[in-house]
Write a protein that holds these residues in place. Structure first.
Motif, PDB file in Angstrom:
ATOM      1  N   MET A  71      36.542  27.788  51.992  1.00  0.00           N
ATOM      2  CA  MET A  71      37.156  28.048  51.168  1.00  0.00           C
ATOM      3  C   MET A  71      37.565  29.620  51.306  1.00  0.00           C
ATOM      4  O   MET A  71      37.928  30.159  50.239  1.00  0.00           O
ATOM      5  CB  MET A  71      36.595  27.933  49.645  1.00  0.00           C
ATOM      6  N   ARG A  72      37.416  30.133  52.515  1.00  0.00           N
ATOM      7  CA  ARG A  72      37.774  31.683  52.599  1.00  0.00           C
ATOM      8  C   ARG A  72      39.162  31.921  52.510  1.00  0.00           C
ATOM      9  O   ARG A  72      40.081  30.956  52.654  1.00  0.00           O
ATOM     10  CB  ARG A  72      37.425  31.681  54.256  1.00  0.00           C
ATOM     11  N   GLY A  73      39.502  32.982  51.845  1.00  0.00           N
ATOM     12  CA  GLY A  73      40.670  33.354  51.358  1.00  0.00           C
ATOM     13  C   GLY A  73      41.129  33.180  49.830  1.00  0.00           C
ATOM     14  O   GLY A  73      41.898  33.143  49.395  1.00  0.00           O
ATOM     15  N   GLN A  74      39.968  32.582  48.935  1.00  0.00           N
ATOM     16  CA  GLN A  74      40.225  32.712  47.734  1.00  0.00           C
ATOM     17  C   GLN A  74      40.647  34.129  46.800  1.00  0.00           C
ATOM     18  O   GLN A  74      40.393  35.133  47.495  1.00  0.00           O
ATOM     19  CB  GLN A  74      38.671  32.199  46.775  1.00  0.00           C
ATOM     20  N   CYS A  75      41.522  33.739  45.877  1.00  0.00           N
ATOM     21  CA  CYS A  75      41.847  35.048  45.174  1.00  0.00           C
ATOM     22  C   CYS A  75      41.176  35.211  43.797  1.00  0.00           C
ATOM     23  O   CYS A  75      41.220  34.352  43.116  1.00  0.00           O
ATOM     24  CB  CYS A  75      43.387  35.059  45.508  1.00  0.00           C
ATOM     25  N   VAL A  76      40.932  36.216  43.638  1.00  0.00           N
ATOM     26  CA  VAL A  76      40.505  36.644  42.110  1.00  0.00           C
ATOM     27  C   VAL A  76      41.313  37.708  41.494  1.00  0.00           C
ATOM     28  O   VAL A  76      41.714  38.706  42.319  1.00  0.00           O
ATOM     29  CB  VAL A  76      39.062  37.247  41.729  1.00  0.00           C
ATOM     30  N   TRP A  77      41.927  37.229  40.558  1.00  0.00           N
ATOM     31  CA  TRP A  77      43.021  38.495  39.713  1.00  0.00           C
ATOM     32  C   TRP A  77      42.446  39.074  38.874  1.00  0.00           C
ATOM     33  O   TRP A  77      41.951  38.253  37.611  1.00  0.00           O
ATOM     34  CB  TRP A  77      44.331  37.550  39.501  1.00  0.00           C
ATOM     35  N   ILE A  78      42.480  40.464  38.639  1.00  0.00           N
ATOM     36  CA  ILE A  78      41.311  41.209  37.849  1.00  0.00           C
ATOM     37  C   ILE A  78      42.577  42.140  37.115  1.00  0.00           C
ATOM     38  O   ILE A  78      43.135  43.141  37.680  1.00  0.00           O
ATOM     39  CB  ILE A  78      40.456  41.995  38.155  1.00  0.00           C
ATOM     40  N   ARG A  79      42.735  42.045  35.841  1.00  0.00           N
ATOM     41  CA  ARG A  79      43.516  43.116  35.018  1.00  0.00           C
ATOM     42  C   ARG A  79      42.783  44.189  34.640  1.00  0.00           C
ATOM     43  O   ARG A  79      41.580  44.019  33.997  1.00  0.00           O
ATOM     44  CB  ARG A  79      44.129  42.382  33.858  1.00  0.00           C
ATOM     45  N   VAL A  80      43.213  45.608  34.992  1.00  0.00           N
ATOM     46  CA  VAL A  80      42.571  46.659  34.832  1.00  0.00           C
ATOM     47  C   VAL A  80      43.428  47.656  33.850  1.00  0.00           C
ATOM     48  O   VAL A  80      44.576  47.381  33.615  1.00  0.00           O
ATOM     49  CB  VAL A  80      42.019  47.379  35.982  1.00  0.00           C
ATOM     50  N   LYS A  81      42.818  48.741  33.559  1.00  0.00           N
ATOM     51  CA  LYS A  81      43.447  50.011  33.083  1.00  0.00           C
ATOM     52  C   LYS A  81      43.130  51.083  33.862  1.00  0.00           C
ATOM     53  O   LYS A  81      42.093  51.245  34.636  1.00  0.00           O
ATOM     54  CB  LYS A  81      43.123  50.372  31.416  1.00  0.00           C
ATOM     55  N   ASN A  82      44.019  52.165  33.768  1.00  0.00           N
ATOM     56  CA  ASN A  82      43.740  53.267  34.841  1.00  0.00           C
ATOM     57  C   ASN A  82      43.767  52.775  36.246  1.00  0.00           C
ATOM     58  O   ASN A  82      42.851  53.183  36.938  1.00  0.00           O
ATOM     59  CB  ASN A  82      42.399  53.927  34.191  1.00  0.00           C
ATOM     60  N   ILE A  83      44.859  51.858  36.470  1.00  0.00           N
ATOM     61  CA  ILE A  83      44.918  51.474  38.000  1.00  0.00           C
ATOM     62  C   ILE A  83      44.843  52.598  38.992  1.00  0.00           C
ATOM     63  O   ILE A  83      44.437  52.287  40.126  1.00  0.00           O
ATOM     64  CB  ILE A  83      45.639  50.296  37.959  1.00  0.00           C
ATOM     65  N   LYS A  84      45.680  53.555  38.669  1.00  0.00           N
ATOM     66  CA  LYS A  84      45.692  54.422  39.827  1.00  0.00           C
ATOM     67  C   LYS A  84      44.588  55.175  40.062  1.00  0.00           C
ATOM     68  O   LYS A  84      44.138  55.441  41.106  1.00  0.00           O
ATOM     69  CB  LYS A  84      46.820  55.582  39.374  1.00  0.00           C
ATOM     70  N   GLU A  85      43.566  55.614  39.184  1.00  0.00           N
ATOM     71  CA  GLU A  85      42.405  56.266  39.405  1.00  0.00           C
ATOM     72  C   GLU A  85      41.448  55.154  39.971  1.00  0.00           C
ATOM     73  O   GLU A  85      40.702  55.536  41.030  1.00  0.00           O
ATOM     74  CB  GLU A  85      41.935  56.504  38.192  1.00  0.00           C
TER      75      GLU A  85
END
Length: 278
Positions: A71-85
Motif C-alpha cells: 500500500m506504499r503511496g497512501q495519502c493523508v490530507w491534513i487541514r491546517v492553519k498558518n500553513i505558510k509558517e
C-alpha cells in the motif's frame, strides 16, 4: 420504557487513519522530529503500533511490512492553519517536499510531503484573498522581557483595555507576586508598560496563562504576538515535558493563540461565588 426518540444520537468526534509501516519507532520519530507533531506514543516492545497527534490531527501506525509495501503511496490530507509558517518549518527540517506550497483551483493552498515510508502527506488550508487586515510591524521602541509588574502598572494597563477591578493594590500585588513568570512589554522611549501576560501554576505539571493585555493605543502593532513569544520562550525553557499549559479565550482570539501552539480543548469551569471561610 425508553422509546426510539429517547436514544442518544451518535456523535462522530474525529477520524484517524491507520497506516501500515515497516518500523513503528522510526515512523513516529520522523513524524515528531521532521513533521513536527508534538504528541507521540507507541505500544509493544519492540513497538508494533503507535501514533502521533497535533491539535485535532491524529495518525496511527501499525507494523506490517507486507502491507506497507503493498500500500506504499497512501495519502493523508491534513487541514491546517498558518500553513505558510508550517511550510517554512518543514523546509528548515529538510522534509521531502514533492509539491511546493501552491494555490489550487479548488480554493486551497496545499503542499505535499513524502514520508520515510513512501506515503504522501498533503497539508492544506483555505486560500486567502490577501485583503485581510494586517497588523503593523513591531515598533523598534518596544521591548519585551520577563520582570515583575507593580499593582499600579497592572491597574493602569487593565483600565486601558476596559477591564475594571475593585481589588485593592495589596490584593493585586499578591496576585502578581504569585505568578511564576510575567512577560512585560515596554515603550523604551517613555518606560511605560504597554502590555503583559502572566503565567501561573504549580511549576511542575500545570501552567496557566492569564491577563494577556495590550494597551489600546498599541494594539495591532505585533505587541501581543511579541508578548506571547516571550511566554512561549519561558515555557519551552521551564515547563517539563508532558506538562499542561492552558488559557481561556473567546473564539475571536483563537487564531491569535494558535500562533504559539495552542489548540482548542473541551473543558469546564466553576467561578466561586462565596467568601472563603475565615
Amino acid at each position: 420504557m425508553q422509546t426510539t426518540d429517547d436514544k442518544p444520537e451518535p456523535f462522530l468526534s474525529h477520524a484517524e487513519p491507520v497506516l501500515s509501516v515497516e518500523d513503528v519507532s522510526e515512523t513516529v520519530k520522523y513524524w515528531h522530529e521532521v513533521l513536527g507533531f508534538p504528541g507521540q506514543w507507541t505500544w509493544g516492545t519492540p513497538p508494533n503500533h503507535g501514533g502521533v497527534s497535533w491539535h485535532g490531527a491524529f495518525v496511527q501506525f501499525s507494523r506490517d511490512s507486507e502491507a506497507a509495501e503493498r500500500m506504499r503511496g497512501q495519502c493523508v490530507w491534513i487541514r491546517v492553519k498558518n500553513i505558510k509558517e508550517l511550510y517554512e518549518m518543514h523546509l528548515e527540517r529538510k522534509a521531502h517536499i514533492l509539491m511546493p506550497l501552491e494555490k489550487q483551483p479548488w480554493g486551497f493552498e496545499e503542499y505535499v510531503v513524502k514520508d520515510l515510508n513512501g506515503n504522501y502527506v498533503t497539508f492544506a488550508a483555505p486560500a486567502t484573498s490577501g485583503s485581510e487586515s494586517r497588523s503593523e510591524p513591531l515598533p523598534s521602541n518596544v521591548k519585551v522581557l520577563g520582570r515583575t509588574l507593580t499593582a499600579v502598572d497592572y491597574r493602569r494597563l487593565a483600565e486601558s483595555v476596559g477591564w475594571s477591578t475593585d481589588q485593592t493594590d495589596e490584593i493585586l500585588q499578591q496576585k502578581l507576586d504569585a505568578a511564576l513568570f510575567v512577560a512585560v512589554a515596554e515603550d523604551t522611549d517613555t518606560g511605560a508598560v504597554i502590555g503583559c501576560a502572566m503565567v501561573l501554576g504549580d511549576g511542575i505539571s500545570f501552567f496557566y496563562i492569564k491577563d494577556v493585555m495590550v494597551s489600546r493605543d498599541w494594539q495591532r502593532k505585533q505587541v501581543g504576538s511579541a508578548i506571547m513569544r516571550e511566554v512561549k520562550r519561558w515555557l519551552d525553557a521551564n515547563a517539563p515535558q508532558g506538562s499542561l499549559v492552558g488559557l481561556f479565550t473567546g473564539h475571536g482570539l483563537s487564531q491569535f493563540y494558535r500562533q504559539t501552539g495552542f489548540g482548542e480543548a473541551f473543558g469546564m469551569i466553576r467561578i466561586m461565588d462565596h467568601q472563603p471561610n475565615p
